[in-house]
Motif scaffolding. Structure first.
Motif, PDB file in Angstrom:
ATOM      1  N   THR A 143       0.829  -1.206   0.000  1.00 57.69           N
ATOM      2  CA  THR A 143       0.000   0.000   0.000  1.00 57.69           C
ATOM      3  C   THR A 143       0.863   1.254   0.000  1.00 57.69           C
ATOM      4  N   ILE A 144       0.245   2.351  -0.387  1.00 56.23           N
ATOM      5  CA  ILE A 144       0.919   3.650  -0.327  1.00 56.23           C
ATOM      6  C   ILE A 144       1.308   3.978   1.110  1.00 56.23           C
ATOM      7  N   ALA A 145       0.422   3.675   2.053  1.00 53.52           N
ATOM      8  CA  ALA A 145       0.679   4.024   3.457  1.00 53.52           C
ATOM      9  C   ALA A 145       1.946   3.358   3.981  1.00 53.52           C
ATOM     10  N   MET A 146       2.135   2.076   3.681  1.00 48.30           N
ATOM     11  CA  MET A 146       3.302   1.375   4.219  1.00 48.30           C
ATOM     12  C   MET A 146       4.597   1.831   3.543  1.00 48.30           C
ATOM     13  N   ALA A 147       4.502   2.387   2.327  1.00 47.50           N
ATOM     14  CA  ALA A 147       5.702   2.792   1.598  1.00 47.50           C
ATOM     15  C   ALA A 147       6.029   4.270   1.735  1.00 47.50           C
ATOM     16  N   MET A 148       5.081   5.088   2.183  1.00 48.88           N
ATOM     17  CA  MET A 148       5.292   6.537   2.166  1.00 48.88           C
ATOM     18  C   MET A 148       6.483   7.005   3.011  1.00 48.88           C
ATOM     19  N   PRO A 149       6.718   6.474   4.213  1.00 48.89           N
ATOM     20  CA  PRO A 149       7.901   6.927   4.947  1.00 48.89           C
ATOM     21  C   PRO A 149       9.206   6.671   4.198  1.00 48.89           C
ATOM     22  N   THR A 150       9.315   5.507   3.560  1.00 46.19           N
ATOM     23  CA  THR A 150      10.509   5.226   2.770  1.00 46.19           C
ATOM     24  C   THR A 150      10.585   6.140   1.565  1.00 46.19           C
ATOM     25  N   ALA A 151       9.431   6.401   0.943  1.00 48.41           N
ATOM     26  CA  ALA A 151       9.393   7.319  -0.196  1.00 48.41           C
ATOM     27  C   ALA A 151       9.901   8.697   0.204  1.00 48.41           C
ATOM     28  N   CYS A 152       9.464   9.184   1.348  1.00 49.52           N
ATOM     29  CA  CYS A 152       9.933  10.488   1.840  1.00 49.52           C
ATOM     30  C   CYS A 152      11.427  10.458   2.138  1.00 49.52           C
ATOM     31  N   ALA A 153      11.890   9.380   2.729  1.00 44.31           N
ATOM     32  CA  ALA A 153      13.312   9.258   3.047  1.00 44.31           C
ATOM     33  C   ALA A 153      14.163   9.284   1.783  1.00 44.31           C
ATOM     34  N   GLU A 165      11.033   5.208  12.346  1.00 41.31           N
ATOM     35  CA  GLU A 165      10.020   5.703  13.274  1.00 41.31           C
ATOM     36  C   GLU A 165       8.612   5.742  12.677  1.00 41.31           C
ATOM     37  N   LYS A 166       8.501   5.964  11.380  1.00 41.89           N
ATOM     38  CA  LYS A 166       7.196   6.231  10.782  1.00 41.89           C
ATOM     39  C   LYS A 166       6.581   5.054  10.027  1.00 41.89           C
ATOM     40  N   THR A 167       7.356   4.053   9.685  1.00 39.59           N
ATOM     41  CA  THR A 167       6.814   2.933   8.910  1.00 39.59           C
ATOM     42  C   THR A 167       5.947   2.047   9.781  1.00 39.59           C
ATOM     43  N   GLU A 168       4.773   1.703   9.264  1.00 42.14           N
ATOM     44  CA  GLU A 168       3.843   0.826   9.978  1.00 42.14           C
ATOM     45  C   GLU A 168       3.468  -0.364   9.101  1.00 42.14           C
ATOM     46  N   ASN A 169       3.114  -1.464   9.775  1.00 41.79           N
ATOM     47  CA  ASN A 169       2.622  -2.669   9.102  1.00 41.79           C
ATOM     48  C   ASN A 169       3.642  -3.289   8.158  1.00 41.79           C
ATOM     49  N   VAL A 170       4.918  -3.197   8.541  1.00 40.40           N
ATOM     50  CA  VAL A 170       6.002  -3.843   7.806  1.00 40.40           C
ATOM     51  C   VAL A 170       6.823  -4.644   8.805  1.00 40.40           C
TER      52      VAL A 170
END
Length: 309
Positions: free
Chosen positions: A76-86, A141-146
C-alpha cells in the motif's frame, strides 16, 4: 500517515492509463507527506535550510518509483510513504552537496537559487547532513505494518545506495575524471550507475523489500532499475547540451564547462538517444510478466526518455 485509500488516488493500471494524472496524483501525495515530515523548531535556520531544498519542487520520481513498486507487489501507499519520503530526503541531500563550490559549483536548482547561495556553504553542508541522518530515522520511526526484518533490509539498501558503494563512490570517480580526455564508456557507466543509478535502484528495490519480495523478484526489479537509471543519466547528458536553464531549472552547459566526458561527447546526440531508448525498452520487458499491474512502472520508464527537464 497518509491513507492508502485516499480519494485523491484515481489513476489505475489499464489500457487507458493516464501517466500524467498518475504522476501528478502521486506527486501530490508525496508533497503532502514531505510538508509534514520536517517541522521547524530551534535552531530554525537549519530546519529552514533543510525544508528550502526539500520543498523546492521537482518530479519526486524516486518516491513515486518506491510507491509504484510497492503497489505492484500488493503493498500500500501508506506502508511505503515513509521510505518514499526518506528517498527524497537523501536525493535532496545529494543535490545540495553536488551544487557546492567544491563539487559542481552551481547557482540554480529546480529553478531556484541553490542552498549554499541562500544559506551559505556551511549551513548547506549541515542541511544535507541533517536530511541524510533524518531519512534513516524517519523510515524506522514512521513505517507501519512492515515486518522488522524487511524494514532492516530497506535501511541497509538505503545505506548501500548512499555510501562509497553508491552515490559517494560515483561522485568521487566523477570528480577524479574532470578534465581528462581518455575516459571510456565503462568508466562513465561506473560513475552514473553509482552516482545516479544507485538511488534509483534503491527506490525500486525498497518498494519490493517492504512487501517481502523474493530473490527472483528483487533481481528482476534490480534489472529494471539499472536500465532506467542509466537511461535517466543519458537523457540528462543530452539535455545539458540541448536545453536551457529556463527549461531545465538548473544551469545548462555545466558538463562542457567542467570538461566532463558525457554520453553525447562519446556517442553523439543521436546514438545517445538510441541507447537510452534501448535501455527503456529492456526495462519495460523486465516487468512484462506482471501484465497490466506493471503499466505504471513501464510508463515511468518511457517518461524518462521523453522528459525535457
Amino acid at each position: 500517515m497518509i491513507s492508502a485509500q485516499s480519494p485523491q488516488v484515481q489513476a489505475k493500471p489499464g489500457p487507458d492509463f493516464n501517466l500524467r494524472g498518475y504522476l501528478e496524483e502521486r506527486r501530490t501525495l508525496v508533497e503532502a507527506a514531505l510538508e509534514q515530515s520536517i517541522p521547524v523548531t530551534y535552531p530554525e535556520k537549519i530546519y529552514d535550510a533543510m525544508r528550502y531544498s526539500l520543498m523546492a519542487g521537482g518530479k519526486r520520481l524516486r518516491p513515486i518509483l518506491c510507491l509504484a513498486t510497492c503497489e505492484l507487489l500488493g503493498g500500500t501507499i501508506a506502508m511505503a510513504m515513509p521510505t518514499a519520503c526518506a528517498l527524497e530526503m537523501i536525493h535532496t541531500m545529494s543535490l545540495i552537496h553536488d551544487d557546492l563550490p567544491a563539487m559542481d559549483n552551481d547557482d540554480y536548482r529546480r529553478g531556484k537559487l541553490t542552498n549554499h547561495k541562500v544559506y551559505g556553504e556551511d549551513i548547506a553542508i549541515l542541511a544535507g547532513d541533517g536530511l541524510l541522518a533524518y531519512a534513516f530515522e524517519y523510515v524506522v520511526e514512521k513505517t507501519e505494518n512492515v515486518a522488522p526484518e524487511q524494514l532492516l533490509k530497506v535501511v541497509a539498501r538505503l545505506g548501500h545506495a548512499v555510501a562509497a558503494t553508491g552515490l559517494v563512490g560515483g561522485q568521487v570517480v566523477d570528480l577524479e575524471c574532470e578534465g581528462l580526455s581518455n575516459i571510456g564508456v565503462e568508466t562513465l557507466h561506473f560513475i552514473h550507475s553509482h552516482k545516479t543509478g544507485a538511488l534509483l535502484e534503491a527506490s525500486v528495490l525498497s518498494g519490493g523489500l517492504l512487501t517481502g519480495a523474493d530473490k527472483e523478484t528483487l533481481q528482476r526489479l534490480s534489472r529494471y532499475a539499472a536500465n532506467i537509471g542509466l537511461a535517466f543519466q543519458i537523457v540528462d547528458d543530452i539535455l545539458d547540451v540541448t536545453s536551457t536553464r529556463d527549461v531545465l531549472g538548473k544551469t545548462a552547459g555545466k558538463d562542457l564547462q567542467a570538461q566532463k566526458i558525457t554520453y553525447p561527447s562519446l556517442w553523439g546526440i543521436e546514438k545517445s538517444r538510441q541507447e537510452a531508448q534501448g535501455l527503456v525498452d529492456a526495462a519495460k520487458d523486465e516487468l512484462a510478466c506482471y501484465g497490466e499491474r506493471a503499466i505504471p512502472l513501464q510508463a515511468i520508464a518511457g517518461y524518462i526518455t521523453a522528459r525535457t527537464h
